[in-house]
Write a protein that holds these residues in place. Sequence first.
Motif, mmCIF file in Angstrom:
data_model
loop_
_atom_site.group_PDB
_atom_site.id
_atom_site.type_symbol
_atom_site.label_atom_id
_atom_site.label_comp_id
_atom_site.label_asym_id
_atom_site.label_seq_id
_atom_site.Cartn_x
_atom_site.Cartn_y
_atom_site.Cartn_z
ATOM 1 N N TYR A 112 -2.558 28.062 -18.042
ATOM 2 C CA TYR A 112 -2.555 26.844 -17.233
ATOM 3 C C TYR A 112 -3.494 27.032 -16.045
ATOM 4 O O TYR A 112 -4.010 28.131 -15.792
ATOM 5 C CB TYR A 112 -1.141 26.512 -16.759
ATOM 6 N N LEU A 114 -3.835 26.352 -11.852
ATOM 7 C CA LEU A 114 -3.085 26.076 -10.634
ATOM 8 C C LEU A 114 -3.998 26.282 -9.428
ATOM 9 O O LEU A 114 -4.569 27.370 -9.260
ATOM 10 C CB LEU A 114 -1.861 26.992 -10.536
ATOM 11 N N ALA A 129 10.359 27.378 -18.812
ATOM 12 C CA ALA A 129 10.529 26.217 -17.945
ATOM 13 C C ALA A 129 10.424 26.582 -16.467
ATOM 14 O O ALA A 129 9.847 25.835 -15.673
ATOM 15 C CB ALA A 129 11.869 25.542 -18.227
ATOM 16 N N THR A 130 10.948 27.723 -16.078
ATOM 17 C CA THR A 130 10.910 28.129 -14.674
ATOM 18 C C THR A 130 9.694 28.998 -14.353
ATOM 19 O O THR A 130 9.391 29.223 -13.177
ATOM 20 C CB THR A 130 12.184 28.914 -14.315
ATOM 21 N N PRO A 133 4.684 27.009 -12.701
ATOM 22 C CA PRO A 133 4.896 26.320 -11.420
ATOM 23 C C PRO A 133 4.688 24.812 -11.529
ATOM 24 O O PRO A 133 3.931 24.328 -12.372
ATOM 25 C CB PRO A 133 3.830 26.953 -10.502
ATOM 26 N N LYS A 134 5.370 24.089 -10.676
ATOM 27 C CA LYS A 134 5.138 22.649 -10.589
ATOM 28 C C LYS A 134 3.712 22.401 -10.098
ATOM 29 O O LYS A 134 3.212 23.114 -9.241
ATOM 30 C CB LYS A 134 6.138 22.003 -9.636
ATOM 31 N N GLY A 135 3.092 21.427 -10.674
ATOM 32 C CA GLY A 135 1.709 21.143 -10.301
ATOM 33 C C GLY A 135 0.697 21.826 -11.178
ATOM 34 O O GLY A 135 -0.510 21.622 -11.011
ATOM 35 N N LYS A 137 -1.693 22.471 -14.212
ATOM 36 C CA LYS A 137 -2.453 21.547 -15.050
ATOM 37 C C LYS A 137 -2.959 22.258 -16.296
ATOM 38 O O LYS A 137 -3.066 23.479 -16.335
ATOM 39 C CB LYS A 137 -3.632 20.976 -14.266
#
Length: 270
Positions: A112, A114, A129-130, A133-135, A137
């Motif tokens: 990904y 980031l 899932a954890t 990180p959020k955000g 791409k």
Amino acid sequence: MHKPTLKWIALAAAIALPLAAQAHKMWLLPSATQVAGADPWVTVDAAISNDLFHPDHHPASLDRLVITAPDGQTAKPANALTGKYRSVFDLPLDQPGTYKLALVNQGLIASYELDGQKKRWRGEADALATAIPKGAKHVQVTASSHRVETFVTNGKPSDGAFKPSGQGLELVPVTRVTDLVAGEPATFKLLLDGQPASGLTVTTIAGATRYRNAQDESTTRTGGDGTFRVTWPHAGMYWVNVATEDSHSGSALASKRRLSYTATLEVLPE
């Protein structure tokens, strides 16, 4: 993000397709493949190296070591340790027959972006899932299934250790795996999720590659029934590998799956 453990470093080294084309190869190397006596033991090296079978890069993790005894039950190693360049363990051969020693790695690999930087993660499906990180791409997830094996026989060979699990790439011997002879053809069968694996390229490389200028690899393909044949040019230890890719990831999170199978086999003189 957590630092990758040894088992995931080992898994990363097993992902390239085809494996034989990359510099680093993972292997198990027993001190003997045929033994006999009142109290037989073998010592086994496990490593990821540039040269076969010379430990010069990274130890293979023993976290996923599975030893199947001749009766089909799981056997335990002794005196296991991991050093700078290799892991080592002993195995008491308490039963007559053929043992299967395997490093079995399965999991997910994610890439990904980031904050403008490319990132990678490797681990179990329930941790994905954890772990991302959020955000993040451009997230891409791939399932992986990799198996590295070798075989040791105490006395007379047997077939009890070769019952397929039905998961990933697996080898079913037609010719006895510890009864291979230089100049004689040997036949094996590859299964993919329990079914014949047809049309796959199998690469064979003799050991001691550090003492020659070329890999001198040979290739063959599996037939419609998953079988392939190898005629050994000379005695010694051989690294046999097959790798493939499909869309049967078994996970809604992964779009594809990468698989490999590797075996270390000993070939005796005529």
